[in-house]
Design an enzyme around this catalytic site. Structure first.
Site, PDB file in Angstrom:
ATOM      1  N   CYS A   1      -7.516   7.970   3.137  1.00  0.00           N
ATOM      2  CA  CYS A   1      -7.180   9.134   2.325  1.00  0.00           C
ATOM      3  C   CYS A   1      -6.842  10.322   3.222  1.00  0.00           C
ATOM      4  O   CYS A   1      -7.662  10.697   4.070  1.00  0.00           O
ATOM      5  CB  CYS A   1      -8.369   9.495   1.424  1.00  0.00           C
ATOM      6  SG  CYS A   1      -8.124  11.058   0.540  1.00  0.00           S
TER       7      CYS A   1
ATOM      8  N   ASP B   1      -9.518   4.271   1.783  1.00  0.00           N
ATOM      9  CA  ASP B   1      -9.166   3.987   0.395  1.00  0.00           C
ATOM     10  C   ASP B   1      -9.054   2.473   0.272  1.00  0.00           C
ATOM     11  O   ASP B   1      -8.492   1.821   1.153  1.00  0.00           O
ATOM     12  CB  ASP B   1      -7.800   4.611   0.043  1.00  0.00           C
ATOM     13  CG  ASP B   1      -7.916   6.040  -0.463  1.00  0.00           C
ATOM     14  OD1 ASP B   1      -9.022   6.450  -0.852  1.00  0.00           O
ATOM     15  OD2 ASP B   1      -6.893   6.741  -0.463  1.00  0.00           O
TER      16      ASP B   1
ATOM     17  N   VAL C   1      10.210 -13.195  -0.599  1.00  0.00           N
ATOM     18  CA  VAL C   1       9.473 -12.730   0.572  1.00  0.00           C
ATOM     19  C   VAL C   1       8.484 -13.822   0.969  1.00  0.00           C
ATOM     20  O   VAL C   1       7.841 -14.439   0.113  1.00  0.00           O
ATOM     21  CB  VAL C   1       8.740 -11.395   0.300  1.00  0.00           C
ATOM     22  CG1 VAL C   1       7.604 -11.549  -0.706  1.00  0.00           C
ATOM     23  CG2 VAL C   1       8.193 -10.817   1.612  1.00  0.00           C
TER      24      VAL C   1
ATOM     25  N   LEU D   1       5.027 -15.085   2.102  1.00  0.00           N
ATOM     26  CA  LEU D   1       3.754 -14.434   1.792  1.00  0.00           C
ATOM     27  C   LEU D   1       2.937 -14.040   3.028  1.00  0.00           C
ATOM     28  O   LEU D   1       2.291 -12.998   3.044  1.00  0.00           O
ATOM     29  CB  LEU D   1       2.895 -15.331   0.896  1.00  0.00           C
ATOM     30  CG  LEU D   1       3.400 -15.471  -0.542  1.00  0.00           C
ATOM     31  CD1 LEU D   1       2.453 -16.359  -1.338  1.00  0.00           C
ATOM     32  CD2 LEU D   1       3.516 -14.101  -1.194  1.00  0.00           C
TER      33      LEU D   1
ATOM     34  N   TYR E   1      -1.829   7.602  -2.070  1.00  0.00           N
ATOM     35  CA  TYR E   1      -1.468   6.298  -2.639  1.00  0.00           C
ATOM     36  C   TYR E   1      -0.167   6.374  -3.423  1.00  0.00           C
ATOM     37  O   TYR E   1       0.575   5.400  -3.515  1.00  0.00           O
ATOM     38  CB  TYR E   1      -2.607   5.746  -3.505  1.00  0.00           C
ATOM     39  CG  TYR E   1      -2.721   6.366  -4.859  1.00  0.00           C
ATOM     40  CD1 TYR E   1      -3.510   7.466  -5.084  1.00  0.00           C
ATOM     41  CD2 TYR E   1      -2.021   5.855  -5.938  1.00  0.00           C
ATOM     42  CE1 TYR E   1      -3.606   8.057  -6.328  1.00  0.00           C
ATOM     43  CE2 TYR E   1      -2.105   6.434  -7.191  1.00  0.00           C
ATOM     44  CZ  TYR E   1      -2.888   7.537  -7.380  1.00  0.00           C
ATOM     45  OH  TYR E   1      -2.966   8.112  -8.609  1.00  0.00           O
ATOM     46  N   GLU E   2       0.150   7.520  -4.005  1.00  0.00           N
ATOM     47  CA  GLU E   2       1.412   7.640  -4.746  1.00  0.00           C
ATOM     48  C   GLU E   2       2.607   7.456  -3.797  1.00  0.00           C
ATOM     49  O   GLU E   2       3.674   7.001  -4.212  1.00  0.00           O
ATOM     50  CB  GLU E   2       1.512   9.009  -5.436  1.00  0.00           C
ATOM     51  CG  GLU E   2       0.471   9.248  -6.515  1.00  0.00           C
ATOM     52  CD  GLU E   2      -0.780   9.950  -5.987  1.00  0.00           C
ATOM     53  OE1 GLU E   2      -0.992   9.958  -4.744  1.00  0.00           O
ATOM     54  OE2 GLU E   2      -1.554  10.489  -6.806  1.00  0.00           O
TER      55      GLU E   2
END
Ligand SMILES: [Ca+2]
Ligand SMILES: [Ca+2]
Ligand SMILES: [Ca+2]
Ligand SMILES: [Ca+2]
Ligand SMILES: [Ca+2]
Ligand SMILES: [Ca+2]
Ligand SMILES: [Ca+2]
Ligand SMILES: [Ca+2]
Ligand SMILES: [Ca+2]
Ligand SMILES: [Ca+2]
Ligand SMILES: [Ca+2]
Ligand SMILES: [Ca+2]
Ligand SMILES: [Ca+2]
Ligand SMILES: [Ca+2]
Ligand SMILES: [Ca+2]
Ligand SMILES: [Ca+2]
Lengths: 133, 133, 133, 133, 133, 133, 133, 133, 133, 133
Positions: free
Chosen positions: I49, I56, I71, I73, I90-91
Site C-alpha cells: 500500500c 496488500d 497467455v 499460465l 490497487y485501482e
C-alpha cells in the site's frame, strides 16, 4: 536452492488416441413436443499438462439443448476417460469435447466448460459454445 | 478383474402405472387481481434407470404461474411417489411431469427441472418449459 | 399399519382477525431527491395450514420502492404476528400481505415472497408483485 | 424518540395446558441385544417469552439411549406443538420436556437441548441431562 | 409479565455531527484511458435506531465508477465512524452517505447499500443510486 | 508516503462507567432437581482499542452452569452495551465480564470468550473460566 | 378442513425379503501387520415407514475396524437396496444392518448409523455399536 | 515439452534478518486472579520456499496461556512481516516463531501452527508446542 | 494512548520494476473455428500500500476472450510475482495488469478484477475492461 | 435394458511399479528441541479400482510427528503420482503408503487416511496408524 528433477512415472499420449466413437446417442422421445435444457457435470476429469507433463485435474460441464438425440451418460463417462493420459492445453480440450459431442448428437445448442484446479496457486476456467446454424 | 453380476431386488414398472388423477387442483382466490410465481421443490424423488435397472435419486423442481388453479402439495407428493419403481430416462421424466401438471392445473407458465445425483462421478440436470398459448 | 389421529392443541382463526391498522407508515425524507430499494426479511413467520390444521413455518420477504412513506419495522413485526394462529394457504397469505402493505404505504413498487419449510419433503415458495399504476 | 406500545395479537397460556399424555412409547425390539443412540431434532419449535409476551423460536434436540421403549415421532411432534402459545423461560422448557419424556419412555440416558434464535442480537442455548439411576 | 425499562448507557447525537470533510479524494491516474468499477465493503458499521435508542449494526457497501477521483479508504473509515452514536433511520443513512460521497469525489455512477442485522427477527437492506447527469 | 493523522469522532470512556447493577438474576426453578448448561452469544459487541482509540468489534460468548440463578437476557444486553465507548484491552474485557457475571448470579461454572474481528489482518480470541470453589 | 385419504402407489414388503447373502467379504491383506479404520457412507438409502406406509429417506453410515475381512462395496450397495420397499422402524433397520454385517465380515469393531430426513419438521439419527468379544 | 526457466523477481533473505525485538509484551492485569486462553490468527503470512525460491502463503495461528505478559498485536504484525522475503521450510518457521514468542512473553503454554496453501495440489499444516517447565 | 511507530522490514519498489516481457503468449489452435471464454484466478497476489507501506493481499481475476493467442499460465504467475514489493494503489494495479496483458496477447475482450482483503475492516474490489476496437 | 460393455481406454498396472525411492527425507532442524505435528493433504489422488478397472479418485491425508526427518513435499507428490494407473483396493493403498513413508522418514508417529469419492452413491474413508515402538 537447486530444483531437483523428477521423471513423470507414466507415459503421455497425444490427442489421436481419443475417438468420438465411444459417445452413444439415444433418441429424445419428446422432440416433436418441445426441447429441454440439460447440464452434465463430471468433476473427476483428468488429463496431462503439455508444458510440465504433470496431471491436470478439473471439472467438465456440458450444457446443451438437444434436437433429436441425447447423449447416453455412461458412454460419455468412457469418452472422457480417454483423456486421462493425453497431453493437451485445457483451452484445446474444451474445444475438442465440443466438436466431438456436436458431431455425434447434433444439438440445437451446446456449451462445454472446463474448470481446472490450481497450479502454482492459479486456477482457470474455459468455455466454448456451439449454436446450430 | 471380473465384474460380478447382481440382480436388482425389486420389480421395475413401466410409465403406464403413473396417473395424473392423483394431482388435485385448488382454486386460486386472487385470480381476478394478479398471478403469483410459485416454486415447489421435492428433494426426495426416486425412480429407476432404464439402462441399469438401478435406482436414480434426485430433486424435482416445479416453477409455475397459475391461472385459475394451484396444485395441492400433498396430492403432488403422492403423484411423484408413483415414479418410485418406474424405469424412465430422466429427460423423459421431466417432460411427463410437465405434461401431467399442465393438463390438471392449466397454468400460464410452467417449468419442470430434475437434478439427478452422480452416477460414475457424473451428475446431470434437465429442465423443460411450457408457456400457455 | 393404522395412522393414529391427533387433535391440534390450539384454536385456528380465520383471516378476518388480521387488521392492516397495525402497520405504521413513516415519512421518507428523501422523496424529493430519489427513491430507494428496500428488502425486509422476517425468517420467523408462522401460520396454520388449512388442509391439515398444522403449523406452517417460513420466511416472508418484502421488497419495495417507497414513494412518500416507509413502513416502520416494529409495526410490521406486530402485523405479521397476527397470522400466528390463522389458517390460510400460503399463496393467499402472500397476496393478503401485499394488499395490506400497499394500502398503508402506497409504494411505487412492491413484491412479497413467502418461502415455506418442507412438508412431506416438499418445500415451496410463492411471490406476488405490485406496480403503482 | 418515543417507543410505541403494541399488544400481542394472541392469548398466552400457562404450562398446565401441556400434557405428557400425547407422547406415545413404542417397543424397542433389540432391547435384549444392545441399546442404540438416538438424536431427534425439531427445528420448528415455538413458545412465548414470559418477559415480553413475544414468540420465541428455536430448535429442540433430544438425545437418548432407550431401555425398553422408543418415542413415536409423530406423537412427539404433537407433544411439542402444545408449547406454541405457552409463556415459559427456555431454561425451564428444556427441563419440562426432559421430565415428560423420561416419565413416558424411561430411558437409560437422555439430554434435551434448546437452541433459541437471537433476540436483541443475543442468542442462547440450554441443555439438561438425565441418567437412569 | 411486566416489560422492565432500561436507559441506554450512552448519549445519542444528531446527524449534524457528521461532516463530509473527512472524506479525502485521490487522483485516478487512468482517467484519460478508461474508468473502473469499484466496490467497497465496511461490515462493521454501527449507528443508533431513532425509535428505540439502541445500536443498529450492519454492512455498508459503496459501488462506484469514478470520473477523476477515487476515495481514499482510510478517510472513508473515519467518515463512517462519525455515525457511531448518531440516531438516524437506515433508509436516510444510505441517502446521506450517497450525497456526501458524490459531493466529494463526483463520480460517473454510485450506489450505496446498507444491510442491517436482525431486530426482533427482522433484517432489512436499503440501497440508493446516483448517475451523473 | 505520509500516514495522515485523524481524530476519532467520539469520546473514549474508562472502565469505571460500567456497573454490574444492570445485570438481573432470575430464579432457576429446577435447582432442586438438576443444573443445566447454558451458552449465550452476543455477536454485536463493540468497545474501543486503548492503543489506537478505534472501535473493536467482536462476539462475546458466555457459557455457564447455574446454581440458584439465571441471568435475564435483556439485562445482559444492556450490561454489554455499557462497553460501547470504553477503551479496554480485550483480554481484560473478558475478565471483567466474568467477574461481574459471577458476582451477580453466582454460578457453579462460567466461561467468558471474546472473539474479535481482524485488525491489520490479525484476529484474536480470548477466554477465561471460573469454577465455584 | 378435511384431510383427504391417499393410497400409497407401491407394495410394502416385510423384513424377511432381506438376505445377508448379498454381502461379499474380501480378504484384508494387511491383517498380520495392523488393522485399519473404515467409514462407508450411503446417502441414498430408502425404506418405508411402518406407521404411515410412506418412504423414509436417509444416509446409512458404517464405521468398522476389520479383522480378516473387508466388505466389498458393490455388494453392500445391492444389500442396502433390498430395504427399498420394506416397512421397518429406522431404529430397527440400524440394528439389522449391524447384525448382518457382523455375521458376514466378523469385524473387531462396527458402528452403524442412520440419519433420516425430516418428517413433519422432525429429523432423527440412530446408531448402534458392536465390539468383538 | 520443455519446462521454461524463470528467475524470481525479488531477493531471498536468510533467517538472520528476523529479530524478536519487534515483539512487545504488555502487562496482563488479571495475573493474580486467573490466566486466560488466547488464540491469534494471521491469515496473510508469506515467506519463500527454500527449494523453489517461490512465495509460500499461509495462516499462522498462535495459541497461548499467558503468565505475566500478553503480546501486543500490532507488534506481532510487524514481527511476522519480517519473514516476507526469507527462505525457510515452514516446519522451521513454526519453531522459530515459537522460540521468539516464548523468549519475549514467557507464557505458561504456547502452540504455534502454520497452515500453508497448496503447492502442486498438496497443502500442509505444522504445529509445535511449548509448556513452561 | 500513543500509537507506536514501526519501520516496515523490507524495501518498497516503484512500478518500473515490472515488465510485461515475462508474459508469454501461446497460439490458440481453434482461432479459425470459434473463440473461448477464459477466467484465470490468482488468490495469492500481494503488493504494498503506497499510503502505509504495508502489504496488500488479494485475488487477481483475469477474464478474457482470445483472438489468436492465450497467455501461458506459468508466465502469468511470474509476471504477477513482480508486484510483490511494489507500492501502488490497487485501482492502478488493475489498470496496469490490463494494459500489459492486452499488449502481449491482443484479445477480443479482457476484464481484470482485484479483490483486496480488509484493512481497518474495509475490503474493496476494482475491475477494468478492454474491448478490441 | 441391456448393459453395454466398454473397454477401459488405458492399461492398468500392478503395485510393483511403485517405489519408495522417490520419497526424499529432509533433516528436521529442531529435533534436539522438540517435535512437531504435521498434516499433509493431497486432494488430487487417483488410482484404479481392481474390481471394475475404472479410476478411483480421492484425498490422501498424511499426519505425522517426525523424529529426525521430514518428507520433502515435491518428492511426495511424485511418489503419489505413481499410483495413477495402478489397480489396488483403497484399504491396501493406505497401508502401502504408510509402510513406504515409515521406511523412508522413520517418524515417531504416522497416520495415513484415504477419502474416496462416491461410487454407486457410496463413499468411503480408511485410515491406518503407526507408532514407533
Ligand atoms: Ca458410437
Ligand atoms: Ca498446467
Ligand atoms: Ca384428480
Ligand atoms: Ca443412470
Ligand atoms: Ca395504523
Ligand atoms: Ca399416552
Ligand atoms: Ca426472550
Ligand atoms: Ca477533506
Ligand atoms: Ca441489579
Ligand atoms: Ca486492537
Ligand atoms: Ca455371499
Ligand atoms: Ca417416519
Ligand atoms: Ca522489543
Ligand atoms: Ca514449498
Ligand atoms: Ca516475453
Ligand atoms: Ca530416494
Amino acid at each position: 536452492m537447486e530444483n531437483k528433477h523428477y521423471d513423470r512415472p507414466f507415459t503421455v499420449d497425444t490427442a489421436d488416441v481419443i475417438t468420438s466413437d465411444l459417445l452413444e446417442p439415444i433418441e429424445y422421445a419428446y422432440k416433436s413436443k418441445r426441447s429441454i435444457d440439460i447440464k452434465i457435470t463430471q468433476p473427476e476429469y483428468t488429463s496431462v499438462c503439455p508444458m510440465t507433463g504433470l496431471p491436470d485435474n478439473g471439472t467438465i460441464i456440458i450444457e446443451y439443448r438437444p434436437d433429436a438425440h441425447l447423449v447416453e451418460l455412461k458412454s460419455l463417462k468412457y469418452y472422457l476417460m480417454q483423456y486421462r493420459n493425453v497431453g493437451m492445453f485445457y483451452e484445446h480440450v474444451v474445444n475438442k469435447i465440443l466438436d466431438d459431442m456436436v458431431s455425434v448428437i447434433n444439438p440445437l445448442y451446446m456449451k462445454v466448460t472446463g474448470e481446472f484446479t490450481p497450479r502454482g496457486g492459479i486456477s482457470s476456467v474455459g468455455s466454448a459454445e456451439y449454436i446450430k446454424p
